[in-house]
Enzyme design. Sequence first.
Site, PDB file in Angstrom:
ATOM      1  N   HIS A  79     -59.983  28.554   0.933  1.00 20.45           N
ATOM      2  CA  HIS A  79     -58.892  28.456  -0.075  1.00 20.45           C
ATOM      3  C   HIS A  79     -58.431  29.793  -0.689  1.00 20.45           C
ATOM      4  O   HIS A  79     -59.197  30.433  -1.279  1.00 20.45           O
ATOM      5  CB  HIS A  79     -58.937  27.030  -0.942  1.00 20.45           C
ATOM      6  CG  HIS A  79     -57.810  26.889  -1.656  1.00 20.45           C
ATOM      7  ND1 HIS A  79     -57.331  27.173  -3.018  1.00 20.45           N
ATOM      8  CD2 HIS A  79     -57.066  25.881  -1.384  1.00 20.45           C
ATOM      9  CE1 HIS A  79     -56.105  26.822  -2.873  1.00 20.45           C
ATOM     10  NE2 HIS A  79     -56.142  25.716  -2.411  1.00 20.45           N
TER      11      HIS A  79
ATOM     12  N   GLY B  17     -52.504  19.289  -3.254  1.00 17.80           N
ATOM     13  CA  GLY B  17     -53.531  19.877  -4.297  1.00 17.80           C
ATOM     14  C   GLY B  17     -52.446  18.850  -5.675  1.00 17.80           C
ATOM     15  O   GLY B  17     -53.156  17.819  -5.831  1.00 17.80           O
ATOM     16  N   GLY B  18     -51.760  19.466  -6.625  1.00 12.17           N
ATOM     17  CA  GLY B  18     -51.593  18.744  -7.849  1.00 12.17           C
ATOM     18  C   GLY B  18     -51.115  17.293  -7.558  1.00 12.17           C
ATOM     19  O   GLY B  18     -51.562  16.465  -8.264  1.00 12.17           O
TER      20      GLY B  18
ATOM     21  N   ASN C 228     -56.649  17.845  -2.231  1.00 13.65           N
ATOM     22  CA  ASN C 228     -57.569  18.510  -2.825  1.00 13.65           C
ATOM     23  C   ASN C 228     -57.522  18.625  -4.362  1.00 13.65           C
ATOM     24  O   ASN C 228     -56.555  18.936  -5.074  1.00 13.65           O
ATOM     25  CB  ASN C 228     -57.030  20.039  -2.247  1.00 13.65           C
ATOM     26  CG  ASN C 228     -58.025  21.243  -3.120  1.00 13.65           C
ATOM     27  OD1 ASN C 228     -59.050  20.891  -3.689  1.00 13.65           O
ATOM     28  ND2 ASN C 228     -57.404  22.454  -2.935  1.00 13.65           N
ATOM     29  N   TRP C 229     -58.559  17.938  -4.910  1.00 16.43           N
ATOM     30  CA  TRP C 229     -58.613  17.501  -6.516  1.00 16.43           C
ATOM     31  C   TRP C 229     -58.617  19.035  -7.167  1.00 16.43           C
ATOM     32  O   TRP C 229     -58.543  19.147  -8.698  1.00 16.43           O
ATOM     33  CB  TRP C 229     -59.417  16.596  -6.840  1.00 16.43           C
ATOM     34  CG  TRP C 229     -59.206  15.272  -6.403  1.00 16.43           C
ATOM     35  CD1 TRP C 229     -58.218  14.947  -5.453  1.00 16.43           C
ATOM     36  CD2 TRP C 229     -60.275  14.116  -6.827  1.00 16.43           C
ATOM     37  NE1 TRP C 229     -58.381  13.533  -5.492  1.00 16.43           N
ATOM     38  CE2 TRP C 229     -59.677  12.940  -6.114  1.00 16.43           C
ATOM     39  CE3 TRP C 229     -61.275  13.783  -7.498  1.00 16.43           C
ATOM     40  CZ2 TRP C 229     -60.088  11.869  -6.055  1.00 16.43           C
ATOM     41  CZ3 TRP C 229     -61.825  12.604  -7.668  1.00 16.43           C
ATOM     42  CH2 TRP C 229     -61.187  11.586  -7.096  1.00 16.43           C
ATOM     43  N   LYS C 230     -59.266  20.001  -6.538  1.00 13.24           N
ATOM     44  CA  LYS C 230     -59.675  21.235  -7.218  1.00 13.24           C
ATOM     45  C   LYS C 230     -60.616  21.015  -8.343  1.00 13.24           C
ATOM     46  O   LYS C 230     -61.342  20.021  -8.169  1.00 13.24           O
ATOM     47  CB  LYS C 230     -58.356  21.946  -7.839  1.00 13.24           C
ATOM     48  CG  LYS C 230     -57.403  22.270  -6.778  1.00 13.24           C
ATOM     49  CD  LYS C 230     -56.257  23.218  -7.011  1.00 13.24           C
ATOM     50  CE  LYS C 230     -55.477  23.214  -5.716  1.00 13.24           C
ATOM     51  NZ  LYS C 230     -54.415  24.235  -5.705  1.00 13.24           N
TER      52      LYS C 230
ATOM     53  N   GLY D 244     -49.427  25.354  -6.403  1.00 13.50           N
ATOM     54  CA  GLY D 244     -49.203  25.062  -7.507  1.00 13.50           C
ATOM     55  C   GLY D 244     -48.033  25.588  -8.522  1.00 13.50           C
ATOM     56  O   GLY D 244     -47.966  25.876  -9.583  1.00 13.50           O
TER      57      GLY D 244
ATOM     58  N   SER E  94     -47.509  22.800  -3.112  1.00 15.44           N
ATOM     59  CA  SER E  94     -46.613  22.104  -3.729  1.00 15.44           C
ATOM     60  C   SER E  94     -45.845  21.087  -2.896  1.00 15.44           C
ATOM     61  O   SER E  94     -44.504  20.565  -2.906  1.00 15.44           O
ATOM     62  CB  SER E  94     -45.346  23.101  -4.301  1.00 15.44           C
ATOM     63  OG  SER E  94     -45.624  23.967  -5.126  1.00 15.44           O
TER      64      SER E  94
ATOM     65  N   GLU F 153     -51.346  27.860   4.066  1.00 20.05           N
ATOM     66  CA  GLU F 153     -50.956  27.604   2.589  1.00 20.05           C
ATOM     67  C   GLU F 153     -50.360  29.054   2.098  1.00 20.05           C
ATOM     68  O   GLU F 153     -51.020  29.683   1.748  1.00 20.05           O
ATOM     69  CB  GLU F 153     -52.174  27.212   1.956  1.00 20.05           C
ATOM     70  CG  GLU F 153     -52.825  25.747   2.171  1.00 20.05           C
ATOM     71  CD  GLU F 153     -53.424  24.975   0.975  1.00 20.05           C
ATOM     72  OE1 GLU F 153     -53.085  23.789   0.871  1.00 20.05           O
ATOM     73  OE2 GLU F 153     -54.190  25.818   0.358  1.00 20.05           O
TER      74      GLU F 153
ATOM     75  N   GLU G  68     -57.452  30.166  -3.662  1.00 20.17           N
ATOM     76  CA  GLU G  68     -58.083  30.294  -4.973  1.00 20.17           C
ATOM     77  C   GLU G  68     -59.634  30.910  -4.922  1.00 20.17           C
ATOM     78  O   GLU G  68     -60.118  31.585  -5.771  1.00 20.17           O
ATOM     79  CB  GLU G  68     -58.071  29.020  -5.691  1.00 20.17           C
ATOM     80  CG  GLU G  68     -56.670  28.640  -6.250  1.00 20.17           C
ATOM     81  CD  GLU G  68     -56.275  27.254  -6.349  1.00 20.17           C
ATOM     82  OE1 GLU G  68     -57.357  26.478  -6.244  1.00 20.17           O
ATOM     83  OE2 GLU G  68     -55.185  26.919  -6.422  1.00 20.17           O
TER      84      GLU G  68
HETATM   85  P1  PGA Z   1     -50.697  22.462  -4.628  1.00 20.28           P
HETATM   86  O1  PGA Z   1     -52.033  22.873  -4.186  1.00 20.28           O
HETATM   87  O2  PGA Z   1     -50.159  21.012  -3.990  1.00 20.28           O
HETATM   88  O3  PGA Z   1     -50.892  21.855  -5.931  1.00 20.28           O
HETATM   89  O4  PGA Z   1     -49.520  23.486  -4.637  1.00 20.28           O
HETATM   90  C1  PGA Z   1     -52.191  22.832  -2.890  1.00 20.28           C
HETATM   91  C2  PGA Z   1     -53.567  23.373  -2.420  1.00 20.28           C
HETATM   92  O5  PGA Z   1     -53.796  24.216  -3.172  1.00 20.28           O
HETATM   93  O6  PGA Z   1     -54.232  23.046  -1.548  1.00 20.28           O
END
Ligand code: PGA
Length: 243
Positions: free
Chosen positions: A91, A227-228, A7-9, A169, A206, A163, A93
């Site tokens: 998600h 994500g990251g 997930n590049w966000k 994050g 994470s 999640e 966010e």
């Molecule tokens: P993260 O994000 O791996 O950066 O914690 C995961 C996600 O939001 O899907």
Amino acid sequence: MKYVIGNWKSNGRWEENARLLTRVRELPRPGVEVGVCVPFPYLAQAREALVGSAARFGAQNVSPFGAGAYTGEVHAEMLREFGCHYAIVGHSERRQYFGESDAVIADKIGRLVAVGITPIWCIGETLAERQAGKWQEVLARQVREVVERAGVDSVGHCLLAYEPVWAIGTGINAEPEDVEAAHAWVRSLLREVGVREHVPILYGGSVKSGNAHALFSVPGCDGGLIGGASLSADEFAAIAAAA
Ligand code: PGA
């Protein structure tokens, strides 16, 4: 089957994407599905870069509506025409910053399934909810409200991602015991509401090369939403190898 989905966000630049996608092409293995969910403007780049590879791509959002006067929205049929395999919905966010409710999430899932795109449906509790001993209640509400509105058949076509919001994050992943308990709980909720298909349940929050093997070995964990660490070709490749 294990799933490793990036997930590049709201990240990415054309040249970095090109380098990353060249590596992503090589990552799928028998029994390991690999994909990336990229920002809308880079869908064309992802499609072109991944053509002929087993790696899949998708979007990070979709309109809860169809075609029409909805300025700024991208609807499911457009994503299908583009060749998207997945779209992320719900998600944390989007729940936090864009007020995405379980009702909207259910409508998005319905739109996606209707055109053959796999929704990656995210659920998870906040730190305050976990500390208050309410994680089971929160997950139950998130699952039941969506199933009630979208129907068991639509939900049967999803990939679910557990999640925990406090792990996203932050660099602090959930412990394998917590992941096992949460996935078992979600699995029992899906059974209870009458979802008969095997819905894969991924863990997100994470995940990195150093913890991927331990997390993916958890009974009931079908892979990860990354994500990251999906922005680094080396990290993402190591995570896919761990799967
Ligand atoms: P993260 O994000 O791996 O950066 O914690 C995961 C996600 O939001 O899907």
